[in-house]
Design an enzyme around this catalytic site. Structure first.
Site, mmCIF file in Angstrom:
data_model
loop_
_atom_site.group_PDB
_atom_site.id
_atom_site.type_symbol
_atom_site.label_atom_id
_atom_site.label_comp_id
_atom_site.label_asym_id
_atom_site.label_seq_id
_atom_site.Cartn_x
_atom_site.Cartn_y
_atom_site.Cartn_z
ATOM 1 N N ARG A 45 25.979 52.916 70.682
ATOM 2 C CA ARG A 45 26.903 52.770 69.656
ATOM 3 C C ARG A 45 26.294 51.269 68.845
ATOM 4 O O ARG A 45 27.174 51.270 68.157
ATOM 5 C CB ARG A 45 28.118 51.955 70.299
ATOM 6 C CG ARG A 45 28.376 53.833 71.189
ATOM 7 C CD ARG A 45 29.700 53.166 71.209
ATOM 8 N NE ARG A 45 30.481 54.407 72.285
ATOM 9 C CZ ARG A 45 31.923 54.195 72.315
ATOM 10 N NH1 ARG A 45 32.286 53.772 72.829
ATOM 11 N NH2 ARG A 45 32.406 55.818 73.086
ATOM 12 N N ASP A 147 46.830 49.379 68.069
ATOM 13 C CA ASP A 147 46.232 49.661 68.664
ATOM 14 C C ASP A 147 44.604 48.244 68.160
ATOM 15 O O ASP A 147 45.033 47.513 67.869
ATOM 16 C CB ASP A 147 44.630 50.656 68.364
ATOM 17 C CG ASP A 147 43.995 51.305 69.092
ATOM 18 O OD1 ASP A 147 44.031 52.119 70.017
ATOM 19 O OD2 ASP A 147 42.497 50.461 69.279
HETATM 20 C C1 LIG Z 1 41.334 57.205 74.448
HETATM 21 S S1 LIG Z 1 41.725 56.104 73.635
HETATM 22 C C2 LIG Z 1 43.714 57.262 73.820
HETATM 23 C C3 LIG Z 1 44.425 57.264 72.734
HETATM 24 C C4 LIG Z 1 45.386 57.718 73.217
HETATM 25 N N1 LIG Z 1 46.684 56.702 73.642
HETATM 26 C C5 LIG Z 1 45.398 59.004 73.847
HETATM 27 O O1 LIG Z 1 46.165 59.178 74.955
HETATM 28 O O2 LIG Z 1 45.421 59.995 72.958
HETATM 29 C C6 LIG Z 1 42.293 54.790 74.559
HETATM 30 C C7 LIG Z 1 42.995 53.158 73.042
HETATM 31 O O3 LIG Z 1 43.462 52.212 73.390
HETATM 32 C C8 LIG Z 1 42.986 51.232 72.753
HETATM 33 N N2 LIG Z 1 42.153 49.907 73.820
HETATM 34 C C9 LIG Z 1 41.180 49.898 74.450
HETATM 35 N N3 LIG Z 1 41.298 47.802 74.847
HETATM 36 C C10 LIG Z 1 42.250 47.868 74.319
HETATM 37 C C11 LIG Z 1 43.741 46.948 74.016
HETATM 38 N N4 LIG Z 1 43.036 45.525 75.320
HETATM 39 N N5 LIG Z 1 44.484 46.213 73.376
HETATM 40 C C12 LIG Z 1 45.102 47.611 72.439
HETATM 41 N N6 LIG Z 1 44.005 48.894 72.494
HETATM 42 C C13 LIG Z 1 43.363 49.376 73.374
HETATM 43 C C14 LIG Z 1 40.761 51.774 72.355
HETATM 44 O O4 LIG Z 1 40.906 51.160 70.862
HETATM 45 C C15 LIG Z 1 41.421 52.780 71.888
HETATM 46 O O5 LIG Z 1 42.040 53.776 70.302
#
Ligand SMILES: C[S@@+](CC[C@H](N)C(=O)[O-])C[C@H]1O[C@@H](n2cnc3c(N)ncnc32)[C@H](O)[C@@H]1O
Length: 276
Positions: A45, A147
């Site tokens: 990445r 996010d």
């Molecule tokens: C796998 S995706 C899940 C998306 C959605 N909630 C779903 O279930 O389809 C995880 C998301 O968590 C966000 N994320 C990770 N760490 C985070 C943080 N500390 N604060 C806010 N968002 C975070 C990532 O950027 C990503 O978009």
């Protein structure tokens, strides 16, 4: 081979120390723990970014970031290292549950407020909004979607997807809430303006002090806790509970649990909790 030199495929090698520097950086910023076996993920990445910047090694990239020589680069690293997999109506039972709630006396007040706290590229908050537009008895409801990744937030705000991504949206919703692209936009759709009016998208890092967002009836935090170690998970869930109204619901992914971190949240069914 000198570890700082790209190999024939153009991949710049990373040694253990360099990996640990980025592992720590990501953890301090987001709470995400990258396991030691994730070196290929990290290089996969970030490699292209080093090449764009003309930097020959990860150590130099790291130094440039922490010394402030590359403003905005920390966010670039976060955007590249978070995993954003998502889809419309993923884990559909949660949307059935939400539709039932919308029709219950608990949702007669206004405004009804939902927080989708790791909303990725928007498929989840738009699925929430379609379910609410369909099932709510009144129009005064809102979805706050947030996010840590600014790139996915941009995509979410644009609300523009391929028809292929929209395949999991119920047909009636696709017709009612989305606009099909024509001409150069053929094969795509956008979320319609009436639905969008109920949503706002914000950059919120759950690993830091949270901004004033008000109180919510339901919080979705799905498929995100899996990236955090137990102590971070506990702190994040503890902080987020303060934003949930009494008797409000906290929803996690089907493969996740709040065991040992639930605080005031009581399990109602697997992956659905209620604040007592
Ligand atoms: C796998 S995706 C899940 C998306 C959605 N909630 C779903 O279930 O389809 C995880 C998301 O968590 C966000 N994320 C990770 N760490 C985070 C943080 N500390 N604060 C806010 N968002 C975070 C990532 O950027 C990503 O978009």
């Amino acid at each position: 081979m000198n570890p700082a030199m790209p190999d024939r495929s153009g991949t710049i090698a990373i040694d253990d120390l360099e990996f640990q520097q980025f592992q720590r950086l990501l953890f301090e910023q987001t709470g995400i723990h990258l396991a030691a076996n994730k070196k290929p993920l990290l290089t996969g990445r970030l490699n292209q970014r080093l090449r764009q910047l003309g930097l020959p090694s990860y150590a130099m990239y790291y130094r440039a970031i922490v010394s402030g020589k590359l403003p905005g680069e920390l966010q670039e690293v976060i955007d590249r290292l978070t995993t954003n997999e998502t889809s419309f109506f993923r884990e559909p039972k949660h949307f059935d549950f939400l539709r039932e709630l919308c029709q219950s006396p608990a949702f007669r007040h206004n405004p009804v407020r939902i927080w989708c706290a790791a909303s990725s590229s928007g498929e989840e908050p738009y699925s929430i909004a379609m379910s609410m537009a369909d099932a709510m008895a009144h129009e005064r409801w809102e979805v706050v979607a947030s996010d840590v990744n600014s790139d996915v937030l941009r995509q979410a705000r644009a609300g523009h997807y391929s028809l292929q991504r929209g395949a999991s949206i119920p047909k009636a919703y696709l017709h009612r809430y989305c606009l099909k692209g024509t001409g150069a936009q053929a094969g795509t759709f956008v979320i319609g303006p009436e639905l969008r009016a109920h949503l706002q998208f914000l950059r919120v890092n759950l690993n830091t002090d949270l901004p004033s967002l008000g109180q919510f009836d339901v919080i979705f935090l799905r498929n995100t806790l899996i990236y955090f170690p137990q102590d971070v998970k506990q702190r994040i869930v503890g902080n987020m509970q303060r934003f949930l109204k009494k008797n409000g619901y906290f929803i996690v992914g089907h493969s996740e649990t709040l065991m040992h971190v639930a605080g005031e949240l009581q399990s109602v069914s697997p992956s659905i909790y209620r604040r007592v």
